[in-house]
Design an enzyme around this catalytic site. Structure first.
Site, PDB file in Angstrom:
ATOM      1  CD  GLN A 209      -6.783  -4.507   3.670  1.00 24.55           C
ATOM      2  OE1 GLN A 209      -7.763  -5.223   3.790  1.00 24.55           O
ATOM      3  NE2 GLN A 209      -6.898  -3.229   3.324  1.00 24.55           N
TER       4      GLN A 209
ATOM      5  CB  CYS B  40      -3.704   3.162  -1.694  1.00 31.35           C
ATOM      6  SG  CYS B  40      -4.875   4.478  -1.321  1.00 31.35           S
TER       7      CYS B  40
ATOM      8  CG  HIS C  68      -1.966   0.975   1.309  1.00 29.01           C
ATOM      9  ND1 HIS C  68      -1.745   2.287   1.663  1.00 29.01           N
ATOM     10  CD2 HIS C  68      -3.298   0.865   1.070  1.00 29.01           C
ATOM     11  CE1 HIS C  68      -2.900   2.938   1.645  1.00 29.01           C
ATOM     12  NE2 HIS C  68      -3.861   2.115   1.290  1.00 29.01           N
TER      13      HIS C  68
ATOM     14  CE  LYS D  53      -8.367  -0.460   5.020  1.00 29.32           C
ATOM     15  NZ  LYS D  53      -8.930  -0.557   3.668  1.00 29.32           N
TER      16      LYS D  53
ATOM     17  CG  ASP E 290       0.116  -2.535   5.930  1.00 30.39           C
ATOM     18  OD1 ASP E 290      -0.807  -2.505   6.768  1.00 30.39           O
ATOM     19  OD2 ASP E 290      -0.015  -2.143   4.755  1.00 30.39           O
TER      20      ASP E 290
END
Length: 318
Positions: A107, A273, A27, A130, A104
């Site tokens: 997600q 993104c 991202h 999220k 990261d």
């Protein structure tokens, strides 16, 4: 966040010799800050490309890691490819050469059980919105010994221990990184969202979404002239509950707009993104259907039926 401070880990600044390894599927929020670090320090950024299955090439990543590597900054789950990286292995390879790992997890944290101890990552970031929580807030996890070795990156109230006219001493982590008035309302909302997800059970959510993910991918394959990005689920290869796709000769924004206005189906279109990833795939944009624990298979059926109607509509004008 603390990206500049990461460059100061160890006995000497890493100026001119910092090697950061990322994947081409990151991202923008995990690319742009490192580009700023590179501009300020002379750091070198290296990107892992995709393999023949359409996922980041883990073999290539392993080969890239060397004694020159200082940071490995990668996603847990791709927000476009739906691929899942083997973080425990990556952390092991990185730590073998003395590198730090920033994950990261935006997600993954909302969709599966994530244990920072078992993953053994040095830093982990996630985002509230999220997780069914409010916007404008997220969190950074860091190993305590690393956070204690870092200087603050913002000055202000609440991040100090004592202030004198010629110097100040700083609070222990995490307070030293939280200058100013905190986002109190957002933090309360995030806490409520965490309690809500925990009440359902993250493993329950993951198991259910895995079933939905396979059903979505299989159902979409029946759409004429469709290209679905990311790995095909089979055996040990698992996908997250989303599919990014394109249909030949139809712009993804046209698909998303028609689905919305004619069928009341909401998907996303654009570069998500992830512009470098789209360029590597030879497209400027894609459509993306995403699922969460509140979706059911009937939602997938409605979406695919509407998508087929949309494709037929646009093909009728050719």
């Amino acid at each position: 966040m603390l990206f500049k401070d990461l460059c100061l880990l160890g006995d000497k600044p890493l100026v001119g010799r910092l090697l950061v390894i990322l994947t081409i599927a990151e991202h923008h929020s995990n690319i742009v800050p490192w580009q700023l670090v590179a501009q300020k320090t002379g750091a070198i950024l290296k990107y892992v490309t995709l393999n023949e299955n359409g996922a980041p090439d883990i073999g290539n990543l392993k080969q890239m890691i060397s004694r020159k590597t200082k940071i490995v900054a990668v996603h847990h789950v791709s927000n476009m490819l739906a691929s899942v990286l083997p973080i425990e292995e990556i952390a092991h390879w990185a730590h073998d050469v003395g590198a730090k790992v920033l994950l990261d997890a935006c997600q993954s944290v909302p969709h599966m059980a994530v244990n920072v101890q078992s993953l053994d990552v040095d830093f982990l970031v996630a985002s509230s919105h999220k997780m069914c929580g409010p916007t404008g807030i997220g969190f950074l996890y860091g190993k305590s010994e690393l956070l204690s070795a870092m200087p603050p990156f913002l000055g202000g109230g609440e991040m100090i221990s004592d202030v004198y006219l010629d110097h100040s001493t700083y609070a222990e982590p995490p307070s030293r990184f939280e200058a100013g008035t905190p986002a109190i309302g957002e933090a309360i909302g995030l806490g409520a969202a965490i309690d809500y997800l925990s009440g359902i059970g993250m493993q329950n959510i993951h198991d259910y979404e895995l079933e939905l993910a396979n059903y979505l991918h299989e159902s979409l394959r029946a759409v004429p002239n469709i290209r679905i990005y990311g790995p095909v689920p089979s055996g040990s290869i698992r996908r997250a509950a989303l599919c990014s796709f394109n249909v030949d000769n139809i712009h993804p924004t046209d698909i998303a707009t028609f689905l919305d206005q004619q069928h009341g189906v909401a998907i996303r279109s654009g570069h998500h993104c992830a512009q470098p990833l789209h360029r590597s795939l030879g497209v400027s944009a894609s459509a993306r259907a995403s699922l969460h624990f509140y979706n059911v298979k009937e939602d997938v059926d409605d979406f695919v039926r509407a998508l087929k109607d949309t494709v037929s509509f646009f093909n009728s004008y050719k």
